[in-house]
Design a protein around this motif. Structure first.
Motif, PDB file in Angstrom:
ATOM      1  N   GLY C   9       0.814  -1.205   0.000  1.00 49.49           N
ATOM      2  CA  GLY C   9       0.000   0.000   0.000  1.00 49.49           C
ATOM      3  C   GLY C   9       0.847   1.254   0.000  1.00 49.49           C
ATOM      4  O   GLY C   9       0.591   2.222  -0.737  1.00 49.49           O
ATOM      5  N   ALA C  10       1.906   1.222   0.839  1.00 48.07           N
ATOM      6  CA  ALA C  10       2.774   2.390   0.911  1.00 48.07           C
ATOM      7  C   ALA C  10       3.435   2.656  -0.432  1.00 48.07           C
ATOM      8  O   ALA C  10       3.524   3.798  -0.888  1.00 48.07           O
ATOM      9  CB  ALA C  10       3.823   2.194   2.002  1.00 48.07           C
ATOM     10  N   LEU C  11       3.896   1.584  -1.074  1.00 46.14           N
ATOM     11  CA  LEU C  11       4.562   1.752  -2.364  1.00 46.14           C
ATOM     12  C   LEU C  11       3.614   2.367  -3.388  1.00 46.14           C
ATOM     13  O   LEU C  11       3.976   3.253  -4.162  1.00 46.14           O
ATOM     14  CB  LEU C  11       5.083   0.404  -2.867  1.00 46.14           C
ATOM     15  N   VAL C  12       2.382   1.856  -3.402  1.00 44.68           N
ATOM     16  CA  VAL C  12       1.397   2.397  -4.349  1.00 44.68           C
ATOM     17  C   VAL C  12       1.167   3.872  -4.073  1.00 44.68           C
ATOM     18  O   VAL C  12       1.127   4.717  -4.977  1.00 44.68           O
ATOM     19  CB  VAL C  12       0.063   1.619  -4.246  1.00 44.68           C
ATOM     20  N   ALA C  13       1.042   4.195  -2.793  1.00 40.62           N
ATOM     21  CA  ALA C  13       0.792   5.596  -2.432  1.00 40.62           C
ATOM     22  C   ALA C  13       1.927   6.493  -2.903  1.00 40.62           C
ATOM     23  O   ALA C  13       1.714   7.569  -3.467  1.00 40.62           O
ATOM     24  CB  ALA C  13       0.604   5.717  -0.920  1.00 40.62           C
ATOM     25  N   VAL C  14       3.150   6.040  -2.651  1.00 39.51           N
ATOM     26  CA  VAL C  14       4.309   6.842  -3.050  1.00 39.51           C
ATOM     27  C   VAL C  14       4.324   7.021  -4.564  1.00 39.51           C
ATOM     28  O   VAL C  14       4.528   8.122  -5.082  1.00 39.51           O
ATOM     29  CB  VAL C  14       5.616   6.169  -2.572  1.00 39.51           C
ATOM     30  N   ALA C  15       4.100   5.915  -5.272  1.00 40.99           N
ATOM     31  CA  ALA C  15       4.112   6.012  -6.724  1.00 40.99           C
ATOM     32  C   ALA C  15       3.036   6.974  -7.209  1.00 40.99           C
ATOM     33  O   ALA C  15       3.270   7.807  -8.096  1.00 40.99           O
ATOM     34  CB  ALA C  15       3.891   4.626  -7.324  1.00 40.99           C
ATOM     35  N   ALA C  16       1.854   6.865  -6.609  1.00 42.23           N
ATOM     36  CA  ALA C  16       0.763   7.747  -7.022  1.00 42.23           C
ATOM     37  C   ALA C  16       1.121   9.203  -6.773  1.00 42.23           C
ATOM     38  O   ALA C  16       0.830  10.086  -7.577  1.00 42.23           O
ATOM     39  CB  ALA C  16      -0.509   7.385  -6.247  1.00 42.23           C
ATOM     40  N   LEU C  17       1.768   9.445  -5.622  1.00 43.77           N
ATOM     41  CA  LEU C  17       2.140  10.813  -5.286  1.00 43.77           C
ATOM     42  C   LEU C  17       3.109  11.387  -6.311  1.00 43.77           C
ATOM     43  O   LEU C  17       2.916  12.458  -6.867  1.00 43.77           O
ATOM     44  CB  LEU C  17       2.772  10.845  -3.885  1.00 43.77           C
ATOM     45  N   ILE C  18       4.149  10.620  -6.580  1.00 45.42           N
ATOM     46  CA  ILE C  18       5.210  11.154  -7.438  1.00 45.42           C
ATOM     47  C   ILE C  18       4.717  11.328  -8.867  1.00 45.42           C
ATOM     48  O   ILE C  18       5.129  12.239  -9.573  1.00 45.42           O
ATOM     49  CB  ILE C  18       6.449  10.235  -7.425  1.00 45.42           C
TER      50      ILE C  18
END
Lengths: 284, 426, 328
Positions: C9-18
């Motif tokens: 989940g964290a990885l997805v969030a980071v990717a979405a943010l960037i």
């Protein structure tokens, strides 16, 4: 020298402003960052009073009473549950000041206003070879009278004894059966009223305008901390030091005028970490 | 365990209610900006019944509505709204929507609102900005976005000049200034004092920030170049509450002509302190750049500034047809006397109006619109108005004014005029 | 299993943010949304740095903008004076200046506690403000420093607005990771110990003064990085970046988001910036709304947004568990 008078009159103003904050801080252990907003509200109420009645003197009563009532409302509703929680008090009082200041802008508009000097005090007298505005002398006198009155109340009345006890050890006072809630609420109201009073007294000199709360807050915080929390004499000493220092600083070191007061604050705190007359609090 | 469950359950439930309520409010507000870009302030859009109206015209106005310069923003908004009202809400047959945003005396906020105008509202052009630091801060953003901007207050010289490295700012082909440059209100009076008025010595006392120091410097240069002597300089921190210490110092020195730059609250407090210390009786004369005694100050100090000599490109008593019409219309609409900020906004609208007529409302062709703005020429409440083609700063007459009380109100009366003052641009 | 879920989940969030600018490019006014989000990220980093001091170490400071602004001025002045727009140089300058400032101020300030520490930090920050205001040759004085160039790095040019957003996003993620490691390390635990019971820490042999100073310098340096980002993003630095209002902005973000939590200050920054900058365009009296939000939070959501979320979450978990038990 005339500058000395300037410094003393500024100091007197600062004392009136800071006395309320010192009370609230020292006695109730409440960080009140809305003090500047109360000051501002007092000045604006005075504006309306002067407009409606054409006279300055009623404002000296009406404004503090009005703002004091507001304080009486705020303390039990909002602050009571935050006893001892400084960070929350900071956030709450910041929020409070935002609301008050914005509503002032809504109600009174955002123009720059001022209050004319009260009739009778609007001339100048010759002091030490130069003209000096009588109103400033009045401010000095007013500050002295207030200080004396408070010290009398503080020392010789039951109310004063309660306040002194509250500063020393509030839980103990509660254990002794004093209605702490009522005491604190009234203390807060008095503190707010004092801020408003300062606003009224300062208005003919400094004006009434958006943004006046910030400087007032910063100055009162400095005076209270320098002088030492909780003691009235602390407020006197703090104001007595900062007022002239600010004035002379502007005259002698114009380059550093902005920073001078803060440097003084830092210096005092470094030498005497609880302020000049502050006492070490009993850890709770 | 069970008891704590029941009590905490009710506690959490009320927290949930709070959360739900506040997110509902936030959601409602969030839908605001994206859905209705014109929701802030008044949208003065009204299609005229005459010819088929052109495409709606969007103007972004960045003005202060909070903090210390709020009064200026309100004044300029009043003038803008009045102008559009007189034109039936259309310019060059295009119905106008003005989007007002608050610059809040913070360059970061100003920059962000500028981005909003450029990227979200897609305004056809931008106007406003009261504080010079904000104008300097957004100059590059405006230039690179090719957003045409008509400055209606900030007088920092650099905004319409050629400077080294464009520091702190420099002119741009997209930026026009319909207000003034601080040079225009500080330099001519310096020459005037030394020559026509025969003043030999002067002392400067200004607010210690960009505007003040610029004004003092420009005055000093002109005054000394024309043979005068500046005997000393004093500065007060911006926003000083107490002016007594400074005026005490002024009284302690011999030069009687004091040149000052202050505005707003500072000016009010200064004038009060000046009187309280008996300066007029002691022979001291107050002079300065016009904002020292503008209407916002005079309405508070009333007759305490009587006799002060200042230079500005306008005075409410200016005797020409356009000014009379403007003052009358403004008073009728708002029951207030206009101030110079209102005039600046008004003239900004007039310039824009004339340019729009010249290009028949086509703002898509920026170069043509810029050329039209450069060619603007009209009679404004301040006199003849035109832009310098090189710097895009306004060319205007500067008046030497003196404060007096007329019909019960303190106003500036015109004493002399220096025609067609152009900022040197370097 | 749940662990893996969190990480994913964290990885997805980071990717979405960037990659935000990419997947929102279809939106009307996506450019502006990116700008706002970028500014939120900068404030978030600033707030996170402050939380290390306020939330973790229990040292409430109202003068943090001194380091934020100091870093901003340093990055801007370095690139201008040296004529070099390299990101590494700018960030290094910001880090250095902020750290030195924090050291200089901290040596004096950390001797005090509570309200006195608060006042001292305020006082020193105002002195920095005064210097920034007066030193016109260095800092542009009251007019500020405009014309700051976007940085370059190893051939990459950050001129495009999306590029700077992604830079801010990356720095934000790195900051989160860094603070996460710090909080779970022995050093972080020592800071928490400082907050909980300083006397006991001293009794245990910790040099609390040095601990406080290190926290002060660390958090100040981080604030400097945020400042450098701000200078690059806005392409100018003004005295407002070192002023008390900026310090209060970060302070309030920390309080609203939840002190001492990892994501709290970031969430608080988003909320505060939204209320301060975006909302006023839609409604009048946004300041009143802002103030009321503060009051409501103090009264109803003491632990900030994160605390609220946790309470709701554990409420859900508890009722789920009860339901499971009941059906058995």
């Amino acid at each position: 020298m005339q500058q000395a008078l300037n410094g003393i009159s500024f100091g007197a103003l600062l004392f009136i402003l800071a006395a309320g904050l010192s009370l609230i801080f020292g006695m109730m252990d409440v960080v009140n960052l809305a003090h500047g907003a109360f000051y501002m509200l007092g000045a604006y109420v005075a504006l309306t009073v002067v407009q409606r009645t054409g006279s300055f003197w009623p404002a000296l009563i009406i404004a503090p009473v009005a703002v004091g009532l507001l304080g009486l409302l705020i303390e039990p509703l909002l602050l009571r549950r935050l006893r001892g929680r400084h960070l929350d008090q900071v956030l709450l009082t910041i929020g409070l000041s935002l609301v008050i200041v914005d509503l002032i802008g809504l109600f009174w508009g955002r123009e720059i206003r001022s209050i004319p000097l009260p009739a009778g005090l609007d001339h100048s007298v010759t002091v030490m070879g130069g003209d000096y505005p009588v109103y400033r002398l009045f401010v000095i006198a007013f500050g002295i009278v207030l200080a004396v009155a408070f010290s009398l109340i503080h020392r010789s009345t039951r109310m004063g004894a309660l306040i002194r006890a509250g500063v020393d050890d509030a839980p103990m006072l509660a254990a002794l059966g004093v209605d702490i809630d009522r005491l604190f609420a009234s203390t807060f109201a008095v503190g707010a009223a004092l801020a408003a009073l300062a606003g009224v007294v300062a208005a003919p000199v400094f004006g009434v305008f958006p943004g006046m709360d910030v400087d007032a807050l910063i100055y009162s915080l400095i005076v209270v901390v320098v002088g030492g929390l909780g003691t009235l004499s602390g407020a006197v000493v703090g104001a007595g030091l900062i007022g002239p220092a600010d004035t002379f600083g502007k005259v002698l070191f114009p380059q550093f005028a902005l920073a001078l007061i803060f440097a003084l604050l830092a210096l005092v705190l470094l030498l005497r970490p609880t302020g000049l007359l502050g006492r070490v609090r009993i850890a709770r | 365990m069970n008891e704590s469950n029941t009590t905490t359950k009710t506690y959490r439930l009320s927290r949930r209610k709070f959360l739900a309520a506040s997110s509902a409010i936030a959601l409602a507000a969030a839908c605001g900006p994206a859905a209705t870009p014109g929701a802030s302030g008044t949208a003065s859009a009204a299609a005229t019944a005459a010819a088929t109206p052109g495409k709606p015209l969007k103007i972004g106005q960045l003005l202060p509505f909070t903090k210390v310069y709020a009064e200026l923003g309100n004044s300029m908004k009043r003038a803008t709204d009045l102008y559009l009202k007189q034109k039936g809400g259309s310019l060059a047959n295009r119905p106008v929507t003005v989007i007002y945003e608050d610059e809040a005396n913070d360059p970061t906020v100003g920059a962000q609102k500028t981005q909003k105008f450029i990227e979200q509202d897609n305004v056809d052009f931008m106007m406003g900005i009261v504080a010079t630091p904000i104008a300097y801060a957004v100059r590059n953003a405006l230039d690179s976005a090719k957003m045409i901007f008509i400055e209606t207050n900030a007088g920092g010289n650099a905004l319409t000049r050629t400077t080294t490295d464009c520091k702190p700012a420099c002119k741009s082909k997209y930026i026009f200034r319909a207000s003034f440059s601080s040079w225009q209100i500080s330099n001519p009076i310096g020459t005037y004092f030394a020559t026509k008025k025969g003043v030999k010595e002067a002392f400067t006392f200004v607010a210690d920030y960009g505007f003040g120091t610029e004004s003092a410097a420009d005055f000093t240069n002109a005054f000394t170049a024309a043979g005068g002597k500046v005997t000393g300089a004093l500065k007060a921190p911006l926003g000083s509450s107490d002016f007594l210490p400074f005026v005490t110092q002024l009284k302690a020195q011999p030069t009687k002509d004091i040149y000052s730059f202050f505005s707003g609250t500072d000016a009010i407090n200064y004038i009060k302190a000046w009187n309280q210390l008996g300066m007029p009786a002691a022979g001291y004369k107050m002079n300065g750049a016009g904002f020292l005694t503008e209407q916002d100050v005079l309405k508070e100090v009333k007759d305490q500034a009587n006799g002060a000599v200042t230079s500005l490109f306008w005075a409410v008593t200016l005797d020409n047809a356009e000014n009379k019409a403007f003052v009358d219309a403004y008073q009728k609409e708002y029951s207030l006397l206009p101030d110079v900020f209102a005039v600046q906004a008004w003239d900004g609208m007039q310039a824009v109006d004339q340019a729009l007529q010249a290009v028949k409302g086509d703002t898509a062709n920026k170069d043509a619109f810029i050329a039209a703005l450069e060619g603007v020429k009209f009679k404004s409440p301040r006199g003849d108005f035109s832009f310098d083609k090189d710097t895009h700063n306004v060319i205007q007459d500067i008046y030497i004014r003196q404060v007096a009380v007329q019909s019960g109100a303190a106003v500036n009366t015109i004493v002399d005029k220096i025609a067609g003052v152009t900022d040197p641009g370097k | 299993m749940r662990r893996l879920g969190y990480v994913a989940g964290a990885l997805v969030a980071v990717a979405a943010l960037i990659t935000f600018p990419v997947w929102t490019s279809g939106w009307e006014s996506s450019r502006y949304a990116t700008t706002i989000l970028r500014d939120m990220l900068v404030l978030a980093i600033f707030a996170l740095s402050l939380d290390l001091l306020v939330g973790v170490a229990g040292m409430p400071s109202l003068g943090h903008a001194a380091f934020f602004g100091g870093g901003a001025y340093a990055a801007a002045i370095a690139s201008q004076r040296l004529g070099n727009d390299d990101l590494a140089i700018g960030l290094a300058a910001a880090l250095l200046v902020a750290a030195l400032l924090a050291l200089a101020i901290g040596i004096f300030a950390v001797r005090a506690t509570g309200i006195f520490f608060l006042m001292l930090t305020l006082a020193f920050a105002q002195m920095v403000f005064a210097i920034a205001f007066q030193a016109t040759d260095l800092t542009g004085g009251s007019n500020g420093l405009a014309g700051v160039h976007r940085p370059t790095f190893a051939g990459l040019d950050f001129n495009a607005p999306d590029a700077l957003f992604q830079l801010a996003g990356c720095v934000f993620v790195v900051t989160l990771l860094l603070l996460w490691r710090v909080r779970t390390s022995t050093y972080g635990r020592a800071l928490v110990g400082l907050r909980e019971n300083e006397r006991r820490m001293r009794a245990l042999g910790y040099d609390t003064l040095r601990l406080r100073l290190s926290a002060f310098v660390f958090s100040g340096s981080l604030a400097g990085i945020a400042g450098a980002l701000s200078a690059y993003a806005l392409r100018f630095v003004s005295t407002n970046d070192v002023g008390v209002p900026r310090s209060i902005e970060a302070f309030v973000s920390v309080l609203i988001g939840g002190t001492g939590t990892l994501l709290g200050p970031a969430i608080g920054a988003v909320v505060v910036l939204y209320l301060e900058r975006v909302l006023p365009s839609a409604i009048p009296f946004a300041e009143t709304v802002l103030g009321i939000v503060f009051i409501v939070f103090v009264v109803a959501a003491r632990q900030g947004i994160v605390g609220l979320a946790r309470a709701v979450w554990s409420g859900q978990m508890a009722s789920r568990r009860r339901a499971a038990r009941a059906t058995r």
